[in-house]
Design a protein around this motif. Sequence first.
Motif, PDB file in Angstrom:
ATOM      1  N   ALA A  24      20.069  34.246 -10.632  1.00 12.48           N
ATOM      2  CA  ALA A  24      18.626  34.196 -10.422  1.00 12.48           C
ATOM      3  C   ALA A  24      18.315  34.474  -8.962  1.00 12.48           C
ATOM      4  CB  ALA A  24      18.069  32.839 -10.840  1.00 12.48           C
ATOM      5  N   GLU A  25      17.114  34.918  -8.694  1.00 11.50           N
ATOM      6  CA  GLU A  25      16.702  35.150  -7.324  1.00 11.50           C
ATOM      7  C   GLU A  25      16.590  33.810  -6.583  1.00 11.50           C
ATOM      8  OE1 GLU A  25      16.509  38.017  -5.863  1.00 11.50           O
ATOM      9  OE2 GLU A  25      16.971  39.089  -7.740  1.00 11.50           O
ATOM     10  N   GLU A  26      16.772  33.861  -5.264  1.00 12.16           N
ATOM     11  CA  GLU A  26      16.790  32.629  -4.467  1.00 12.16           C
ATOM     12  C   GLU A  26      15.510  31.826  -4.614  1.00 12.16           C
ATOM     13  OE1 GLU A  26      17.846  33.294  -0.441  1.00 12.16           O
ATOM     14  OE2 GLU A  26      19.831  34.095  -0.908  1.00 12.16           O
ATOM     15  N   ALA A  27      14.368  32.492  -4.668  1.00 10.03           N
ATOM     16  CA  ALA A  27      13.096  31.777  -4.800  1.00 10.03           C
ATOM     17  C   ALA A  27      13.052  30.988  -6.105  1.00 10.03           C
ATOM     18  CB  ALA A  27      11.928  32.754  -4.727  1.00 10.03           C
ATOM     19  N   LEU A  28      13.566  31.568  -7.174  1.00  7.18           N
ATOM     20  CA  LEU A  28      13.580  30.871  -8.453  1.00  7.18           C
ATOM     21  C   LEU A  28      14.564  29.703  -8.416  1.00  7.18           C
ATOM     22  CD1 LEU A  28      12.723  30.563 -11.370  1.00  7.18           C
ATOM     23  CD2 LEU A  28      14.421  32.297 -12.010  1.00  7.18           C
ATOM     24  N   ILE A  29      15.715  29.897  -7.776  1.00  7.34           N
ATOM     25  CA  ILE A  29      16.688  28.811  -7.670  1.00  7.34           C
ATOM     26  C   ILE A  29      16.092  27.632  -6.923  1.00  7.34           C
ATOM     27  CG2 ILE A  29      18.913  28.131  -6.670  1.00  7.34           C
ATOM     28  CD1 ILE A  29      19.923  30.940  -7.248  1.00  7.34           C
ATOM     29  N   GLU A  30      15.344  27.897  -5.868  1.00 10.00           N
ATOM     30  CA  GLU A  30      14.701  26.811  -5.116  1.00 10.00           C
ATOM     31  C   GLU A  30      13.660  26.104  -5.974  1.00 10.00           C
ATOM     32  OE1 GLU A  30      13.330  27.761  -1.226  1.00 10.00           O
ATOM     33  OE2 GLU A  30      15.115  28.939  -0.731  1.00 10.00           O
ATOM     34  N   THR A  31      12.931  26.845  -6.785  1.00 10.67           N
ATOM     35  CA  THR A  31      11.950  26.241  -7.686  1.00 10.67           C
ATOM     36  C   THR A  31      12.645  25.371  -8.721  1.00 10.67           C
ATOM     37  OG1 THR A  31      10.462  28.130  -7.427  1.00 10.67           O
ATOM     38  CG2 THR A  31      10.119  26.730  -9.346  1.00 10.67           C
ATOM     39  N   ILE A  32      13.771  25.831  -9.224  1.00 10.46           N
ATOM     40  CA  ILE A  32      14.514  25.084 -10.238  1.00 10.46           C
ATOM     41  C   ILE A  32      15.097  23.799  -9.662  1.00 10.46           C
ATOM     42  CG2 ILE A  32      16.586  25.140 -11.699  1.00 10.46           C
ATOM     43  CD1 ILE A  32      16.071  28.249 -11.832  1.00 10.46           C
ATOM     44  N   SER A  33      15.766  23.929  -8.520  1.00 14.08           N
ATOM     45  CA  SER A  33      16.506  22.798  -7.958  1.00 14.08           C
ATOM     46  C   SER A  33      15.638  21.858  -7.143  1.00 14.08           C
ATOM     47  CB  SER A  33      17.660  23.306  -7.082  1.00 14.08           C
ATOM     48  OG  SER A  33      17.141  24.008  -5.962  1.00 14.08           O
ATOM     49  N   GLY A  34      14.565  22.383  -6.568  1.00 16.87           N
ATOM     50  CA  GLY A  34      13.692  21.555  -5.753  1.00 16.87           C
ATOM     51  C   GLY A  34      14.083  21.488  -4.294  1.00 16.87           C
ATOM     52  N   PHE A  35      15.011  22.319  -3.851  1.00 16.44           N
ATOM     53  CA  PHE A  35      15.399  22.334  -2.441  1.00 16.44           C
ATOM     54  C   PHE A  35      15.932  23.709  -2.086  1.00 16.44           C
ATOM     55  CE2 PHE A  35      19.308  21.432  -4.614  1.00 16.44           C
ATOM     56  CZ  PHE A  35      20.301  22.036  -3.865  1.00 16.44           C
ATOM     57  N   HIS A  36      16.053  23.955  -0.781  1.00 20.17           N
ATOM     58  CA  HIS A  36      16.559  25.237  -0.301  1.00 20.17           C
ATOM     59  C   HIS A  36      18.080  25.251  -0.411  1.00 20.17           C
ATOM     60  CE1 HIS A  36      17.193  28.864   1.860  1.00 20.17           C
ATOM     61  NE2 HIS A  36      17.730  28.275   2.917  1.00 20.17           N
ATOM     62  N   VAL A  37      18.602  26.139  -1.245  1.00 17.82           N
ATOM     63  CA  VAL A  37      20.051  26.230  -1.449  1.00 17.82           C
ATOM     64  C   VAL A  37      20.615  27.125  -0.359  1.00 17.82           C
ATOM     65  CG1 VAL A  37      21.885  26.687  -3.117  1.00 17.82           C
ATOM     66  CG2 VAL A  37      19.617  26.016  -3.919  1.00 17.82           C
ATOM     67  N   HIS A  38      20.717  26.561   0.853  1.00 21.33           N
ATOM     68  CA  HIS A  38      21.070  27.391   1.992  1.00 21.33           C
ATOM     69  C   HIS A  38      22.528  27.817   1.989  1.00 21.33           C
ATOM     70  CE1 HIS A  38      22.125  23.320   3.328  1.00 21.33           C
ATOM     71  NE2 HIS A  38      22.962  23.887   4.162  1.00 21.33           N
ATOM     72  N   ARG A  39      23.370  27.175   1.185  1.00 18.14           N
ATOM     73  CA  ARG A  39      24.772  27.599   1.111  1.00 18.14           C
ATOM     74  C   ARG A  39      25.001  28.590  -0.030  1.00 18.14           C
ATOM     75  NH1 ARG A  39      27.960  24.916   4.611  1.00 18.14           N
ATOM     76  NH2 ARG A  39      27.168  22.964   5.463  1.00 18.14           N
ATOM     77  N   GLY A  40      23.943  28.950  -0.732  1.00 16.90           N
ATOM     78  CA  GLY A  40      23.999  30.120  -1.584  1.00 16.90           C
ATOM     79  C   GLY A  40      24.466  29.966  -3.004  1.00 16.90           C
TER      80      GLY A  40
END
Length: 262
Positions: free
Chosen positions: A81-97
Motif C-alpha cells: 500500500a502507499e505510505e499515506a494509506l499505511i499511516e491512515t491504517i496504523s495511525g502513525f508515521h511508519v518511518h522505518r518503512g
Amino acid sequence: MKIPVTSREAPELADYVSLRDSQLRRRLEGERGIFIAEGEKIIRRAFEAGARPRSLLLAPKWLPGLADLLEELPEVPCLVAEEALIETISGFHVHRGALAAFERPEETPWEVIHRARRVLLCEGLVDHANTGAIIRVAAALGWDAVLISPDGADPLYRRAVKASMGACFQVGWRRMSDPVNELQQLREHGFTLAATTLAPDAVELAGYRAPEKLALMLGSEGHGLSREWLAAAEVRLTVEMAAGVDSLNVAAAAAIFAHWLR
C-alpha cells in the motif's frame, strides 16, 4: 504473495488497524496471539529468531529491501500500500518503512530461568519504551533473562519491540503470575534478590560484590519497588549521584547496575 491494497477496509489489514491505541492493541494482540514488528531490521530479527509471520505491510519502495525474505516465504501475504494509506491504517508515521504481524512466541520456561545466573526483575513498569530498553540492556550486557510483573508493559507491544531493537527475540523473558511465590522460588534456586532503591540504608553499588546468581529488582517509573518486593530482597543497592539529582530513569539505572554487576 503480494496483495495490492487500496482501501483501509480490506479484511487482510485487521492486524494493523489503529496501532496507536495501546490498550486496544494489547487486548487484540492477546486474543489473537500476535505482535507487530516495525522496520526492516526488526522484522529480520523476528524471522531469524523463528517467529512465525502472518503477513507484511509494505510501501512499494521497501519491497526490494525485503525481497529475499519474501522469496523464502512465498505463502506469507505481503500487503502493498502507499505510505499515506499505511499511516491512515496504523495511525502513525511508519518511518522505518515496513510492518509485519507475527504469531507470539512462547515465553521462556521457568526451568530455563532457574538455571540462569543473571536475571532482571521489572515490577510495575508501564512504559513500553522503558521495558524494551531494559531488555536491550540485558542483551547488550550479557544478562540471561528478564521477568515482568503481572501489571508491567508487554515486551512484544510494538513500541517495546522497537525500543529493544529486536532484543526481545534474543533474551529470554517471562511475565510473572504470582510474584510473591515466584520470588521465593528464585531464592530456592540459589538467587540473591537485590533491590534497587534510594533508601538511606542501601549499599552503594561500587562497594558491592555480586554473588554467583543474582536477580536484580527494578521498580516502577513513579514509585519504585513496592514494600512487598523490598521486603523480599536480601540486599538493597543504590547508585551514588551528584547533589541535586535524586533519581534516574529506570532504563538508565538498569544499564548502570547491569554493567557493574555483569
